[in-house]
Design a protein around this motif. Structure first.
Motif, PDB file in Angstrom:
ATOM      1  N   GLU A 155       0.833  -1.209   0.000  1.00 57.55           N
ATOM      2  CA  GLU A 155       0.000   0.000   0.000  1.00 57.55           C
ATOM      3  C   GLU A 155       0.868   1.259   0.000  1.00 57.55           C
ATOM      4  O   GLU A 155       0.505   2.272  -0.607  1.00 57.55           O
ATOM      5  CB  GLU A 155      -0.913  -0.003   1.220  1.00 57.55           C
ATOM      6  N   ALA A 158       2.142   1.897  -3.487  1.00 53.34           N
ATOM      7  CA  ALA A 158       1.029   2.379  -4.311  1.00 53.34           C
ATOM      8  C   ALA A 158       0.756   3.853  -4.037  1.00 53.34           C
ATOM      9  O   ALA A 158       0.514   4.636  -4.964  1.00 53.34           O
ATOM     10  CB  ALA A 158      -0.220   1.540  -4.046  1.00 53.34           C
ATOM     11  N   ALA A 159       0.800   4.248  -2.761  1.00 48.16           N
ATOM     12  CA  ALA A 159       0.548   5.647  -2.397  1.00 48.16           C
ATOM     13  C   ALA A 159       1.629   6.560  -2.959  1.00 48.16           C
ATOM     14  O   ALA A 159       1.340   7.657  -3.452  1.00 48.16           O
ATOM     15  CB  ALA A 159       0.475   5.781  -0.878  1.00 48.16           C
ATOM     16  N   ASN A 161       3.564   5.954  -5.606  1.00 49.19           N
ATOM     17  CA  ASN A 161       3.463   5.974  -7.069  1.00 49.19           C
ATOM     18  C   ASN A 161       2.287   6.817  -7.557  1.00 49.19           C
ATOM     19  O   ASN A 161       2.328   7.392  -8.643  1.00 49.19           O
ATOM     20  CB  ASN A 161       3.328   4.550  -7.610  1.00 49.19           C
ATOM     21  N   GLU A 162       1.243   6.882  -6.736  1.00 46.98           N
ATOM     22  CA  GLU A 162       0.057   7.650  -7.122  1.00 46.98           C
ATOM     23  C   GLU A 162       0.366   9.143  -7.204  1.00 46.98           C
ATOM     24  O   GLU A 162      -0.180   9.859  -8.040  1.00 46.98           O
ATOM     25  CB  GLU A 162      -1.066   7.399  -6.109  1.00 46.98           C
ATOM     26  N   ASN A 163       1.238   9.599  -6.319  1.00 49.53           N
ATOM     27  CA  ASN A 163       1.625  11.012  -6.331  1.00 49.53           C
ATOM     28  C   ASN A 163       3.086  11.090  -5.921  1.00 49.53           C
ATOM     29  O   ASN A 163       3.418  11.147  -4.736  1.00 49.53           O
ATOM     30  CB  ASN A 163       0.745  11.817  -5.368  1.00 49.53           C
ATOM     31  N   LEU A 164       3.971  11.073  -6.889  1.00 57.06           N
ATOM     32  CA  LEU A 164       5.403  10.896  -6.645  1.00 57.06           C
ATOM     33  C   LEU A 164       6.017  11.970  -5.753  1.00 57.06           C
ATOM     34  O   LEU A 164       6.976  11.714  -5.043  1.00 57.06           O
ATOM     35  CB  LEU A 164       6.150  10.840  -7.980  1.00 57.06           C
ATOM     36  N   LYS A 166       4.285  14.005  -3.468  1.00 54.67           N
ATOM     37  CA  LYS A 166       3.362  14.507  -2.449  1.00 54.67           C
ATOM     38  C   LYS A 166       3.941  14.480  -1.041  1.00 54.67           C
ATOM     39  O   LYS A 166       3.765  15.423  -0.269  1.00 54.67           O
ATOM     40  CB  LYS A 166       2.066  13.687  -2.475  1.00 54.67           C
ATOM     41  N   TYR A 167       4.649  13.413  -0.673  1.00 59.91           N
ATOM     42  CA  TYR A 167       4.995  13.190   0.731  1.00 59.91           C
ATOM     43  C   TYR A 167       6.377  13.733   1.080  1.00 59.91           C
ATOM     44  O   TYR A 167       7.330  13.602   0.316  1.00 59.91           O
ATOM     45  CB  TYR A 167       4.894  11.699   1.066  1.00 59.91           C
ATOM     46  N   SER A 195      10.249  11.023  -4.768  1.00 57.65           N
ATOM     47  CA  SER A 195       9.801   9.947  -3.885  1.00 57.65           C
ATOM     48  C   SER A 195      10.949   9.042  -3.460  1.00 57.65           C
ATOM     49  O   SER A 195      10.999   8.564  -2.331  1.00 57.65           O
ATOM     50  CB  SER A 195       8.714   9.110  -4.567  1.00 57.65           C
TER      51      SER A 195
END
Length: 244
Positions: A155, A158-159, A161-164, A166-167, A195
């Motif tokens: 998970e 996936a998170a 990869n969904e928004n490279l 964001k975090y 990421s």
């Protein structure tokens, strides 16, 4: 599960019997030893340090009792038996009625004056334990962070990869089923864009010097042993991203 309570001579006996997984015969003599587990890998389904039953025995013995385990073998269930000495209470005994209720106060160093601000930070927290995920989300939100929690390495990837981009910070447990934190951080470091460079904290019960070095070698910037005080976690995250 079958639970029974009975008085035997001068002892109270509590017996818990189940028909579950059972215990291997060769492991049974060590079940109450510290740091002994039937499965000690970092990807085992049931995580822990092998301290639970050692703590049980210690607490039981502090009360003058004994604890034992019986099992015919794997797949055949387990019986746990705890015995405590019975204490007779004199008939003339009268419980005190003038006991003041306890007063709980915050420690002197609990001031939030020096608490860091995590305002604006996007944090991805990975832990297979739901309670830990909920606690991390609540605690870090108190310092201003926005937190997404997930329960597995799959998970987390996936998170990311969904928004490279964001975090800002990754917080990850080490011992998780199927894929552990070491494997996850190695995959993260191969990702494209920012990421792959995300600052990462290993927040784990694996607290030895060897485990700390293993986490750093795998790709984490920080290794924090559980349990950790909320302000300590916030300070480490703030330092990691250069916030005051």
């Amino acid at each position: 599960v079958e639970i029974s309570l009975e008085a035997i001579d001068s002892q109270a006996q509590i017996r818990v019997r189940d028909t579950g997984k059972g215990i291997r015969t060769e492991f049974l003599p060590y079940i109450f030893d510290r740091f002994h587990q039937g499965d000690s890998g970092t990807t085992k389904a049931n995580q822990g340090l092998g301290l639970g039953l050692a703590i049980v025995r210690h607490l039981v013995e502090l009360h003058g009792g004994t604890v034992g385990a019986e099992s015919p073998g794997e797949g055949k269930g387990t019986t746990m038996t705890v015995r405590f000495p019975l204490v007779s209470i004199p008939q003339e005994f009268t419980p005190p009625t003038d006991v003041e209720p306890p007063v709980f106060t915050l420690p002197l160093n609990s001031s939030t004056d020096s608490a860091p601000s995590l305002e604006g930070l996007q944090i991805l927290a990975v832990d297979d334990d739901p309670d830990t995920r909920e606690l991390l989300k609540f605690v870090l939100a108190e310092y201003g962070a926005q937190v997404l929690t997930v329960g597995s390495a799959k998970e987390a990837i996936a998170a990311l990869n969904e928004n490279l981009d964001k975090y800002d910070v990754l917080i990850c447990d080490i011992g998780m089923p199927e894929e552990d934190g070491y494997s996850l951080i190695k995959k993260v470091r191969t990702l494209d864009a920012e990421s792959g460079k995300i600052p990462a904290v290993a927040l784990t019960a694996y607290a030895s010097v060897q485990e700390r070095q293993k986490a750093i070698d795998a790709g984490f910037q920080k290794h924090i042993a559980k349990p950790v005080k909320p302000i300590q976690l916030a300070l480490i995250i703030a330092d990691l991203v250069g916030k005051k």
